[in-house]
Design an enzyme around this catalytic site. Structure first.
Site, mmCIF file in Angstrom:
data_model
loop_
_atom_site.group_PDB
_atom_site.id
_atom_site.type_symbol
_atom_site.label_atom_id
_atom_site.label_comp_id
_atom_site.label_asym_id
_atom_site.label_seq_id
_atom_site.Cartn_x
_atom_site.Cartn_y
_atom_site.Cartn_z
ATOM 1 N N GLU A 144 17.023 -1.002 1.180
ATOM 2 C CA GLU A 144 15.772 -0.846 1.926
ATOM 3 C C GLU A 144 15.937 0.216 3.013
ATOM 4 O OE1 GLU A 144 14.472 -4.537 3.601
ATOM 5 O OE2 GLU A 144 12.471 -3.767 4.070
ATOM 6 N N GLY A 191 3.553 0.435 9.265
ATOM 7 C CA GLY A 191 4.641 0.556 8.287
ATOM 8 C C GLY A 191 5.994 0.523 8.980
ATOM 9 N N ASN A 194 0.797 -1.226 0.000
ATOM 10 C CA ASN A 194 0.000 0.000 0.000
ATOM 11 C C ASN A 194 0.836 1.285 0.000
ATOM 12 O OD1 ASN A 194 -1.545 2.168 1.040
ATOM 13 N ND2 ASN A 194 -2.981 0.808 2.071
ATOM 14 N N ASP A 205 7.175 -1.804 11.244
ATOM 15 C CA ASP A 205 6.774 -3.091 11.803
ATOM 16 C C ASP A 205 7.362 -3.412 13.174
ATOM 17 O OD1 ASP A 205 6.202 -2.925 9.115
ATOM 18 O OD2 ASP A 205 6.779 -4.972 8.661
HETATM 19 C C1 GLC Z 1 8.244 -3.780 5.593
HETATM 20 C C2 GLC Z 1 8.163 -2.345 6.086
HETATM 21 C C3 GLC Z 1 6.925 -1.675 5.522
HETATM 22 C C4 GLC Z 1 6.944 -1.802 3.995
HETATM 23 C C5 GLC Z 1 7.165 -3.239 3.537
HETATM 24 C C6 GLC Z 1 7.407 -3.340 2.041
HETATM 25 O O1 GLC Z 1 7.185 -4.543 6.031
HETATM 26 O O2 GLC Z 1 8.175 -2.279 7.489
HETATM 27 O O3 GLC Z 1 6.868 -0.340 5.903
HETATM 28 O O4 GLC Z 1 5.771 -1.311 3.474
HETATM 29 O O5 GLC Z 1 8.284 -3.764 4.188
HETATM 30 O O6 GLC Z 1 8.456 -2.507 1.650
#
Ligand code: GLC
Length: 425
Positions: free
Chosen positions: A396, A164, A35, A166
């Site tokens: 990342e 987001g 998302n 996590d």
């Molecule tokens: C992890 C991150 C999240 C992100 C996802 C895909 O779960 O914590 O924020 O959207 O990766 O990149």
């Protein structure tokens, strides 16, 4: 015309992660549409391909539920490199999706893409924006009814993955109350792609899945979930983004909304700004979350405490306090803003959301600083982000103490952030 040294490489990453109108965050580790990743990616595409930017948002909306929720993952095509997949979520949408959501950057992205379309004279822009505006409005209504049923002016997350961020230390206390028992068999795939020392610990993973089991047993009904949730945190990052996205929708409503919709959005906005303002803590120079299960403030320092900058207009006192606090977090770091400050006991510079720097977080913080008239600090953050990416690649996230790139590489939103922030510096 290319002005950035890695512009071509950034575009190549978006092309490589394209799966047919939507972009995976990175190959293998995250093989579906996420998302908020897609919202940032759409803003990246808007810089050079407006049609493709719209496509990204349109494909995300294919996953929108009838109640308005935009899920955190849309499983457009099968892949066996990720856990938990569609069978674990057990949702009932037309196409498989997860059952939780993610920060609603969508509304911000929509305004951004629409304005890029106007600037480039994209012919079909008006109709495409109109449809997406309605989708965004439905999702904001879902947020306020499903995730603020008590009218606090703050929206809550029921799962750390929704934030987001996590594995943020902000969730430690609340997550510790969640049992580790699961009815789903856990088959982690993430630690097969990335060093386990950078990823969440096994015990936390069991709690993550316990929450999924709980909500699936509620049939994904928002009211039942709200009542059953053993984890419920009113999040200032989420609320800040929602408030800002609401302001962006108010702007679009001038062209695309009815009078009732304009009034509705203005009310939502006012309610969110009031809620958000109540979470400012002058003694900490940042905003704090509220744990709705314990009733306590969550004072653990994380980047989330600065995100309301994107939505609120500060007075001079608040602004200089928050600027000084961010500068304190940057002190001694090669790249900032860290997701937890180095002076915090929970700081781990390489572990997921417990210290590392995310380019998209810097995008939001620097946006908020600029909105509040602190362009110098914004520029400092943007420049260090761009430098880290040029040195270490489109990773990342980054170790703030060294600038080293970590986690998955060839990340879509890092590529988008590079292009957006690089153009400002
Ligand atoms: C992890 C991150 C999240 C992100 C996802 C895909 O779960 O914590 O924020 O959207 O990766 O990149």
């Amino acid at each position: 015309m290319n002005t950035l040294p890695k512009e071509e490489a950034a575009r190549a990453i978006l092309a490589r992660n394209d799966r047919g109108g939507y972009t995976v965050p990175t190959d293998r580790l995250y093989p579906f549409q996420w998302n908020w990743d897609s919202a940032f990616v759409a803003m990246g595409f808007a810089l050079f391909d407006v049609d493709r930017a719209y496509r990204e948002l349109e494909r995300l909306i294919e996953g929108q539920w009838d109640d308005g929720m935009i899920p955190h993952i849309v499983f457009h095509a099968p892949s066996d490199t990720y856990f938990p997949g569609p069978d674990v979520w057990g949702t009932r949408h037309r196409i498989p999706t997860s059952g939780i959501t993610q920060p609603p950057v969508f509304g911000m992205a929509l305004r951004h893409v629409h304005e890029a379309a106007l600037a480039t004279g994209e012919a079909a822009a008006t109709e495409r924006t109109r449809v997406l505006f309605q989708a965004a409005l439905r999702s904001h209504r879902w947020w306020l009814t499903a995730r603020d049923p008590e009218g606090l002016g703050l929206v809550s997350i029921l799962h750390p993955w929704e934030s987001g961020s996590d594995n943020s230390p902000a969730w430690d206390e609340a997550l510790a109350r969640v049992p580790t028992t699961t009815t789903t068999t856990i088959r982690r795939k993430d630690t097969g792609h990335v060093d386990a020392s950078m990823r969440p610990r096994d015990e936390d993973y069991q709690r993550f899945i316990h929450l999924v089991d709980t909500y699936r047993d509620c049939g994904w009904d928002p009211k039942r979930q709200w009542a059953a949730a053993p984890f419920k945190v009113a999040d200032v990052q989420m609320t800040g983004i929602l408030a800002r996205a609401t302001a962006d929708l108010m702007h679009l409503a001038e062209t695309f909304g009815t009078d009732e919709e304009k009034v509705e959005l203005t009310r939502m906005h006012g309610r969110l700004l009031d809620g958000l303002s109540s979470r400012w803590r002058p003694e900490l120079s940042r905003f704090v979350n509220l744990d709705l299960i314990s009733g306590h403030d969550v004072e653990t320092p994380t980047q989330a405490g600065f995100i309301p900058l994107v939505a609120l207009t500060f007075d001079d006192g608040q602004r200089s306090a928050i600027v000084a606090e961010i500068e304190r977090w940057l002190d001694g770091m090669v790249v900032g803003v860290p997701s937890a400050p180095s002076f915090s006991p929970s700081f781990e510079p390489k572990r997921y959301w417990r210290g590392p720097v995310w380019a998209v977080i810097n995008w939001l913080i620097s946006d908020g600083l600029r909105l509040n008239g602190s362009a110098d600090l914004a520029r400092r953050i943007e420049q260090s982000t761009v430098r880290a990416i040029e040195t270490s690649g489109f990773c990342e996230y980054f170790d703030p103490t060294t600038g080293e790139g970590l986690g998955g590489d060839t990340f879509s939103w890092t590529a988008a952030a590079y292009m957006a922030l690089g153009r400002r510096t």
